[in-house]
Motif scaffolding. Structure first.
Motif, PDB file in Angstrom:
ATOM      1  N   GLN A   1      56.922  73.047  -9.969  1.00  9.62           N
ATOM      2  CA  GLN A   1      56.204  73.971 -11.253  1.00  9.62           C
ATOM      3  C   GLN A   1      57.340  74.393 -12.004  1.00  9.62           C
ATOM      4  O   GLN A   1      57.028  74.531 -13.255  1.00  9.62           O
ATOM      5  CB  GLN A   1      55.892  75.284 -10.392  1.00  9.62           C
ATOM      6  CG  GLN A   1      54.898  75.035  -9.266  1.00  9.62           C
ATOM      7  CD  GLN A   1      54.391  76.230  -8.698  1.00  9.62           C
ATOM      8  OE1 GLN A   1      54.307  77.397  -9.410  1.00  9.62           O
ATOM      9  NE2 GLN A   1      53.981  76.099  -7.431  1.00  9.62           N
TER      10      GLN A   1
ATOM     11  N   ARG B   1      43.969  64.318 -17.254  1.00  9.23           N
ATOM     12  CA  ARG B   1      44.055  65.293 -16.158  1.00  9.23           C
ATOM     13  C   ARG B   1      44.176  66.626 -16.806  1.00  9.23           C
ATOM     14  O   ARG B   1      45.116  67.414 -16.587  1.00  9.23           O
ATOM     15  CB  ARG B   1      44.779  64.881 -15.033  1.00  9.23           C
ATOM     16  CG  ARG B   1      44.561  63.736 -14.357  1.00  9.23           C
ATOM     17  CD  ARG B   1      45.483  63.542 -13.073  1.00  9.23           C
ATOM     18  NE  ARG B   1      44.922  64.377 -12.239  1.00  9.23           N
ATOM     19  CZ  ARG B   1      43.862  64.428 -11.296  1.00  9.23           C
ATOM     20  NH1 ARG B   1      43.246  63.267 -11.440  1.00  9.23           N
ATOM     21  NH2 ARG B   1      43.620  65.352 -10.626  1.00  9.23           N
TER      22      ARG B   1
ATOM     23  N   ARG C   1      51.104  62.567  -5.710  1.00 14.76           N
ATOM     24  CA  ARG C   1      50.297  62.038  -6.821  1.00 14.76           C
ATOM     25  C   ARG C   1      48.907  62.538  -6.420  1.00 14.76           C
ATOM     26  O   ARG C   1      48.352  62.518  -5.316  1.00 14.76           O
ATOM     27  CB  ARG C   1      50.195  60.477  -6.806  1.00 14.76           C
ATOM     28  CG  ARG C   1      51.549  60.077  -7.481  1.00 14.76           C
ATOM     29  CD  ARG C   1      51.413  58.464  -7.560  1.00 14.76           C
ATOM     30  NE  ARG C   1      52.847  58.314  -8.154  1.00 14.76           N
ATOM     31  CZ  ARG C   1      53.241  57.739  -9.298  1.00 14.76           C
ATOM     32  NH1 ARG C   1      52.282  57.720 -10.379  1.00 14.76           N
ATOM     33  NH2 ARG C   1      54.361  57.632  -9.640  1.00 14.76           N
ATOM     34  N   SER C   2      48.206  62.836  -7.503  1.00 15.47           N
ATOM     35  CA  SER C   2      46.683  63.259  -6.985  1.00 15.47           C
ATOM     36  C   SER C   2      45.724  62.092  -7.347  1.00 15.47           C
ATOM     37  O   SER C   2      44.349  62.130  -7.417  1.00 15.47           O
ATOM     38  CB  SER C   2      46.340  64.483  -7.888  1.00 15.47           C
ATOM     39  OG  SER C   2      46.753  64.404  -9.037  1.00 15.47           O
TER      40      SER C   2
ATOM     41  N   ALA D   1      59.064  63.850  -8.894  1.00 14.45           N
ATOM     42  CA  ALA D   1      58.282  65.115  -8.952  1.00 14.45           C
ATOM     43  C   ALA D   1      59.205  66.288  -8.887  1.00 14.45           C
ATOM     44  O   ALA D   1      59.120  67.169  -9.444  1.00 14.45           O
ATOM     45  CB  ALA D   1      57.300  64.963  -7.933  1.00 14.45           C
TER      46      ALA D   1
ATOM     47  N   THR E   1      51.979  66.101 -17.494  1.00 17.62           N
ATOM     48  CA  THR E   1      52.135  67.168 -16.369  1.00 17.62           C
ATOM     49  C   THR E   1      51.424  66.548 -15.045  1.00 17.62           C
ATOM     50  O   THR E   1      52.121  67.211 -13.806  1.00 17.62           O
ATOM     51  CB  THR E   1      51.420  68.495 -16.724  1.00 17.62           C
ATOM     52  OG1 THR E   1      50.218  68.124 -16.847  1.00 17.62           O
ATOM     53  CG2 THR E   1      52.080  69.200 -17.826  1.00 17.62           C
ATOM     54  N   GLY E   2      50.918  65.616 -15.184  1.00 17.15           N
ATOM     55  CA  GLY E   2      50.269  65.178 -13.747  1.00 17.15           C
ATOM     56  C   GLY E   2      50.675  63.671 -13.358  1.00 17.15           C
ATOM     57  O   GLY E   2      50.017  63.434 -12.273  1.00 17.15           O
TER      58      GLY E   2
ATOM     59  N   ARG F   1      53.056  64.929  -9.231  1.00 18.70           N
ATOM     60  CA  ARG F   1      52.925  66.498  -9.381  1.00 18.70           C
ATOM     61  C   ARG F   1      54.086  67.118  -9.456  1.00 18.70           C
ATOM     62  O   ARG F   1      54.620  67.479  -8.446  1.00 18.70           O
ATOM     63  CB  ARG F   1      52.121  67.036  -8.238  1.00 18.70           C
ATOM     64  CG  ARG F   1      50.518  66.338  -8.442  1.00 18.70           C
ATOM     65  CD  ARG F   1      49.856  66.379  -7.133  1.00 18.70           C
ATOM     66  NE  ARG F   1      49.777  67.531  -6.324  1.00 18.70           N
ATOM     67  CZ  ARG F   1      48.901  68.685  -6.600  1.00 18.70           C
ATOM     68  NH1 ARG F   1      47.867  68.673  -7.251  1.00 18.70           N
ATOM     69  NH2 ARG F   1      49.179  69.744  -5.807  1.00 18.70           N
TER      70      ARG F   1
ATOM     71  N   HIS G   1      51.364  73.105  -7.131  1.00 21.25           N
ATOM     72  CA  HIS G   1      52.328  71.932  -6.959  1.00 21.25           C
ATOM     73  C   HIS G   1      53.632  72.607  -6.095  1.00 21.25           C
ATOM     74  O   HIS G   1      53.666  73.701  -5.986  1.00 21.25           O
ATOM     75  CB  HIS G   1      52.938  71.611  -8.265  1.00 21.25           C
ATOM     76  CG  HIS G   1      52.037  70.943  -9.188  1.00 21.25           C
ATOM     77  ND1 HIS G   1      52.332  70.144 -10.245  1.00 21.25           N
ATOM     78  CD2 HIS G   1      50.577  70.603  -9.380  1.00 21.25           C
ATOM     79  CE1 HIS G   1      51.293  69.379 -10.832  1.00 21.25           C
ATOM     80  NE2 HIS G   1      50.476  69.949 -10.085  1.00 21.25           N
TER      81      HIS G   1
ATOM     82  N   PHE H   1      49.295  75.215 -12.370  1.00 18.21           N
ATOM     83  CA  PHE H   1      50.085  74.091 -11.430  1.00 18.21           C
ATOM     84  C   PHE H   1      50.580  74.980 -10.323  1.00 18.21           C
ATOM     85  O   PHE H   1      51.512  74.647  -9.456  1.00 18.21           O
ATOM     86  CB  PHE H   1      51.042  73.555 -12.158  1.00 18.21           C
ATOM     87  CG  PHE H   1      50.467  72.896 -13.634  1.00 18.21           C
ATOM     88  CD1 PHE H   1      50.000  71.618 -13.383  1.00 18.21           C
ATOM     89  CD2 PHE H   1      51.105  73.324 -14.554  1.00 18.21           C
ATOM     90  CE1 PHE H   1      49.470  71.208 -14.646  1.00 18.21           C
ATOM     91  CE2 PHE H   1      50.759  72.797 -15.853  1.00 18.21           C
ATOM     92  CZ  PHE H   1      49.749  71.559 -15.653  1.00 18.21           C
TER      93      PHE H   1
END
Ligand code: FAD
Ligand code: DLZ
Ligand code: SF4
Length: 540
Positions: A49, A539, A524-525, A402, A42-43, A46, A227, A224
């Protein structure tokens, strides 16, 4: 690990087909199916949703169907406190839990995940059997063989081999209608009064609602909610039955007009006559060949013209299969390809939609509301802008991966790096899909109400695509002017007076200087390269 138990079959979120190869030779009493909701997936970008909601809801429905069909399913939920949040971590835990004697899995759609799978045997000390994904029509070894020794890997030639192989739209060994390709009859611009049909929407808007989807929507907005994208219009099919209903709708209402309006764009009509089937096909809810056979039947029964049906089938057995082959042929290099040395950061408005350029604002709006934009919006609005403005391919690819509900790297990356950005140096497309505002004006109704004037070539009120088009050709002259398919525009550029050329380049530069780079963290986180497994960090 002391292993006496069943065989563990991990089924990934885009492997939701009862006919998946990993289950094909398994018995119900000697198999545990493992499905995993993990933070790593999921991460790693990102995701929109709605994309996360679609995948998690489809996974939960699929697990329910498998159980009803007698399979033992071990389903790890995102909120399980022991969740390690990686495929590898969950496979290891489940292998211990069930004392599995081996693992059998269908090959994944991403290079990154395949690299993980290749480590499982050594880390778990178990036999790991990775099986081909038979949902694709062209097995990868056949594609590699087709590609071997060819100097040019053009889709059109590959497509003909797929027509012969499947027998779709064939009369014996001849194409139906005497031609392989009816594109010349397709691709009109919009006409006043054109009114594409409304789309069927699925759970949770249906009368009965759907508890699984409602739970997932709550989970996604809790976890999320920051996002990109909105859940307000969520209506994607999350089950095979709903996907079949969408297919029926497409065949009856849209397919007859598909080719003709395939490239047309109209403000407020986000889906035109497109099928919206890509998410369902990519997740495994629909079989691509069966979809094509339905389309062929519509032609053979007189429900839809050959140009529409051929155009649609080409997208699936041609483009879809071809880009998948090109992905595996060119990875991992494709993830870092940048043949045109494009270095500009992605602008902030790609996320916010706040730009006076109406074509881009409309496409980002549709993307945000629906996790969808149709092909020509992706290619000739977003992709064309990225190409002309020289945006960094990796940032553009992250955005595409994404934001779209159908985005998985095997299909997204070749389309972005190859088709849209020419970052692969022309392996996929013989010339860049570069176009000025005139193309968008011809194919859409966007320009009339735009703050920019599509007819003006330079200056602050001119459509930015116009000067950017020449800026792109000029700055890439060393790389592209030898391409025979670009001879005409380069000759036109050469015929312009030096003053006109300088004014055009200055106008493009002035526009480029106004672009605000996107704030970090939209896509991207963490630092996570696509061609490495650096993003294995959990994450939750
Ligand atoms: P329709 O227009 O109804 O087409 C029918 C089907 O044909 C699609 O459902 C899809 O399965 C297939 N198809 C059509 N064009 C392509 C193509 N170029 N490559 C592969 N399959 C194709 N498609 C994805 O599935 N995932 C992606 O992440 C993705 N990213 C893209 C990025 C860019 C820059 C571009 C130019 C195209 C991308 N595409 C991607 C291809 C195409 O735009 C989408 O498949 C299509 O818009 C999905 O909407 P639809 O189902 O309504 O398609
Ligand atoms: C895209 C995605 C997301 C958002 N979440 C999951 C998940 O929680 N579990 C899962 O099995 N798959 C998920 N996926 C799809 C995977 O990313 C996909 O299966 C791989 O990238 C291989 O294509
Ligand atoms: Fe897009 Fe230019 Fe048309 Fe505005 S004028 S909608 S920027 S193509």
């Amino acid at each position: 690990m002391h292993a006496i138990g069943p065989v563990l079959v991990p089924v990934l979120g885009d492997q939701l087909s009862p006919a998946i190869s990993s289950l094909s030779d398994r018995t119900r009493k000697d198999t545990v199916v493992l499905m995993m909701e993990v933070g790593q997936e999921t991460g790693y970008v990102r995701h929109h949703q709605a994309k996360i909601a679609l995948i998690l809801s489809a996974m939960r429905h699929f697990a329910q169907d498998l159980r009803a069909d007698g399979w033992q399913v071990d389903y790890v939920r995102l909120d399980d406190p022991d969740n390690t949040h990686s495929f590898s971590g969950e496979v290891e835990r489940a292998a211990r839990r069930h004392r599995a004697r081996g693992i059998q899995v269908t090959e994944p759609g991403e290079w990154r995940v395949r690299a993980m799978m290749h480590e499982w045997s050594a880390t778990l000390g178990l036999r790991v059997r990775i099986m081909p994904d038979t949902r694709f029509i062209c097995p990868l070894p056949d594609f590699f063989q087709w590609a071997a020794g060819r100097s040019e890997l053009r889709m059109e030639w590959f497509y003909r081999t797929m027509r012969r192989k499947t027998g779709l739209l064939m009369d014996g060994d001849k194409p139906v209608g005497g031609r392989w390709n009816f594109d010349a009859e397709n691709r009109s611009g919009p006409e006043p009064g054109l009114s594409p049909p409304a789309l069927p929407r699925f759970t949770p808007h249906s009368i009965t609602g759907d508890a699984i989807t409602r739970d997932v929507l709550d989970l996604v907005s809790d976890r999320f909610g920051d996002h990109f994208g909105s859940l307000d219009a969520f209506g994607w099919p999350v089950t095979r039955q709903d996907a079949e209903t969408l297919l029926d709708h497409f065949i009856e209402r849209c397919l007859p007009h598909f080719g003709h309006w395939q490239d047309a764009m109209m403000a407020g009509h986000d889906t035109m006559f497109h099928s919206l089937l890509a998410p369902a096909i990519n997740l495994g809810l629909l079989d691509p060949l069966a979809v094509c056979r339905r389309a062929e039947a519509a032609y053979r029964s007189g429900q839809a013209p050959i140009a529409a049906v051929e155009g649609f089938i080409r997208q699936i057995i041609g483009w879809r299969e071809y880009v998948r082959g090109m992905y595996w042929l060119d990875m991992p290099g494709l993830a870092g390809a940048n043949a045109l040395d494009a270095q500009r950061p992605l602008p902030e408005f790609w996320w916010t939609g706040q730009t006076p350029m109406r074509c881009l604002a409309e496409t980002v709006r549709s993307t945000r509301e629906n996790a969808y934009a149709h092909h020509i919006q992706r290619l000739m609005v977003m992709g064309n802008f990225a190409l002309l403005a020289g945006l960094r391919p990796q940032e553009v690819a992250d955005w595409f991966l994404a934001v779209y509900a159908d985005a998985f790297e095997w299909v997204e990356l070749p389309n972005v790096a190859g088709m849209a950005l020419h970052a692969d140096g022309g392996r996929l497309a013989s010339k860049p899909y570069a176009a000025s505002g005139a193309y968008i004006d011809r194919m859409s109704d966007y320009c009339g109400a735009c703050r920019y004037d599509v007819k003006r070539k330079t200056g602050p009120d001119a459509c930015p695509f116009n000067a950017l088009y020449w800026h792109f050709l000029d700055r890439n002259a060393d790389r592209l002017s030898g391409n025979p398919r670009l001879a005409y525009p380069y000759a036109t550029w050469a015929r312009m007076s030096p003053e006109k050329r300088a004014e055009t380049l200055a106008s493009a530069e002035a526009f480029l200087a106004t672009l605000q780079p996107a704030a970090p963290g939209w896509a991207r986180s963490q630092d996570c390269s696509r061609s490495s497994n650096a993003c294995l960090i959990a994450r939750p």
